[in-house]
Design an enzyme around this catalytic site. Structure first.
Site, PDB file in Angstrom:
ATOM      1  N   ASP A 113      68.296 105.704  80.971  1.00  0.00           N
ATOM      2  CA  ASP A 113      68.009 106.810  80.048  1.00  0.00           C
ATOM      3  C   ASP A 113      66.957 106.405  79.007  1.00  0.00           C
ATOM      4  OD1 ASP A 113      70.625 106.432  81.047  1.00  0.00           O
ATOM      5  OD2 ASP A 113      71.472 107.969  79.760  1.00  0.00           O
ATOM      6  N   ASP A 155      68.968 106.078  70.878  1.00  0.00           N
ATOM      7  CA  ASP A 155      68.753 107.497  71.157  1.00  0.00           C
ATOM      8  C   ASP A 155      67.864 108.213  70.156  1.00  0.00           C
ATOM      9  OD1 ASP A 155      70.229 107.696  73.562  1.00  0.00           O
ATOM     10  OD2 ASP A 155      72.073 107.546  72.410  1.00  0.00           O
TER      11      ASP A 155
END
Ligand code: GLY
Length: 416
Positions: free
Chosen positions: A199, A140
């Site tokens: 994602d 992330d």
């Protein structure tokens, strides 16, 4: 049921900031409202129909963010608002995947208002995330660093900030696996060997930018490989995508096609579709490879011809959620999709703008846009974090606000 990622990805070190002095804050908000109205807030000018006027969004955003920053400053700490439950603001740790969105939102506020103080806040909050450039324990880092420093760099040409992007890309590169040619999202555990979530397409923007800033093409190549392998393995014939693909690192084969945050392995989790659409739009921006544009269009077709997409174009949290129409909507997905569609419009394949405009009308209506002084000072109501994990269900989310303002900026620029 998926449980493992909770520790890595969600709530570790999470700080709860409870607004005990609700009455005082309400009074302050009323005063702010009066002052701001009197000060004739700088208005964005959107050509076209009067009904398409978004000044109320900009004004709401300024008031909400003013209050959000005030609470943080009063706390004496630098905190990163993430969501809110019944008005209680929840802050994310710096290592959480959403920490970059608040700094990014402040910078978008600068773009919409022209008020330099928002850029200063955006820089201050971004700089507090500097050490994240060394984070390697999950993928992330792309979300975190690109939404903060990536946006700072749109306004301040600074080699130190470029260095943050390059170092963050180096950290993300440690998760690249030659076989199967992807960036690993989460660490291996009992459930996964080499999981990649859709994602992760969003982290590629960091990699592409790192090549632009450094001249080192290896980041770009890794991003392209990730996009290509994902294109091959993550999608169904109907254009929808799986959430998690687990790979065998010995031969690159797909071990499983699963979900973590969707309703079922074979369902279409709304935000996953949004990340896919936005992700391939990014890939086209940096490569001009038509396959990526075609993929974005297939995802568009899936979303906007789906029988379960409501007429206001704000999706349910999963297109196959079992109790539709009695399921929560996900405004965050809608905001991500709208922002991607405005960028796709600039590539000219189809008139995506009309669809994006419809989404923005819905999000800017009282059904989704918060009243000033409510909603934990976030802008949009009605998003979903993860129903399988039982968290952030029908709440505000910092990334819904971030992509909403980004979409508005893109809309304004298109209409200039
Ligand atoms: N990237 C995590 C999510 O979309 O919830």
């Amino acid at each position: 049921m998926f449980t493992v990622k909770k520790t890595v990805y969600i709530n570790d070190d999470c700080k709860l900031y409870y607004m005990k002095t609700k009455k005082i804050i309400s009074a302050i908000l009323i005063i702010y409202t009066v002052i701001f109205s009197a000060c004739n807030i700088q208005k964005i000018s959107i050509e076209g129909e009067k009904k398409d006027n978004y000044n109320h969004v900009v004004q709401t955003a300024q008031l909400q963010l003013t209050q959000q920053v005030k609470i943080i400053k009063d706390s004496g700490k630098l905190l990163f608002p993430w969501t809110a439950y019944n008005g209680q603001i929840i802050y994310t740790p710096e290592t959480g995947w959403t920490s970059g969105f608040f700094p990014g939102t402040l910078i978008y506020m600068y773009e919409l208002s022209g008020d330099k103080k928002w850029l200063d806040y955006g820089v201050e909050f971004s700089e507090a995330l500097d050490t994240i450039k060394y984070l390697t324990r999950h993928h992330d880092i792309g979300f975190i660093i690109n939404s903060s420093f990536g946006n700072v760099l749109e306004h301040i040409d600074n080699n130190v900030y470029k260095g943050v992007i390059i170092q963050a890309a180096k950290s993300l590169s440690t998760r690249y696996r030659d076989v199967p040619g992807i960036i690993q999202s989460w660490n291996a555990n009992k459930q996964w060997r080499c999981p990649v979530i859709i994602d992760n397409m969003m982290n590629l923007e960091l990699m592409f930018k790192a090549t632009v800033f450094s001249g080192d093409s290896s980041f770009h190549k890794m991003a392209v490989s990730h996009a290509d392998v994902t294109l091959k393995n993550h999608f169904r014939k109907d254009g929808s995508c799986y959430h998690v693909i687990d790979y065998d690192m010995k031969n690159g084969n797909v071990l499983n096609r699963h979900t973590a945050q969707g309703y079922a392995h074979e369902s279409a989790w709304a935000r996953g579709q949004a990340w896919a659409l936005y992700g391939y739009t990014i890939c086209y921006r940096f490569t001009k490879d038509k396959r990526y544009l075609d993929q974005a269009d297939k995802i568009y077709q899936f979303i906007f011809t789906h029988k379960n997409l409501p007429t206001d174009l704000i999706p349910y949290w999963d297109f196959d959620a079992p109790q539709i129409p009695n399921e929560p909507r996900d405004a965050s997905s809608a905001a991500i999709i709208a922002s991607a569609l405005y960028e796709l419009t600039t590539f000219g394949k189809r008139d995506y703008k009309k669809t994006a405009d419809k989404i923005m009308l819905s999000l800017s209506s009282p059904a989704y846009l918060a009243i000033v002084g409510t909603n934990g000072n976030f802008l949009l109501k009605h998003s979903v974090g993860s129903i399988p994990h039982g968290r952030e269900i029908d709440t505000p989310l910092n990334y819904a606000d971030y992509y909403f303002l980004e979409a508005l900026i893109r809309k304004v620029n298109l209409e200039k």
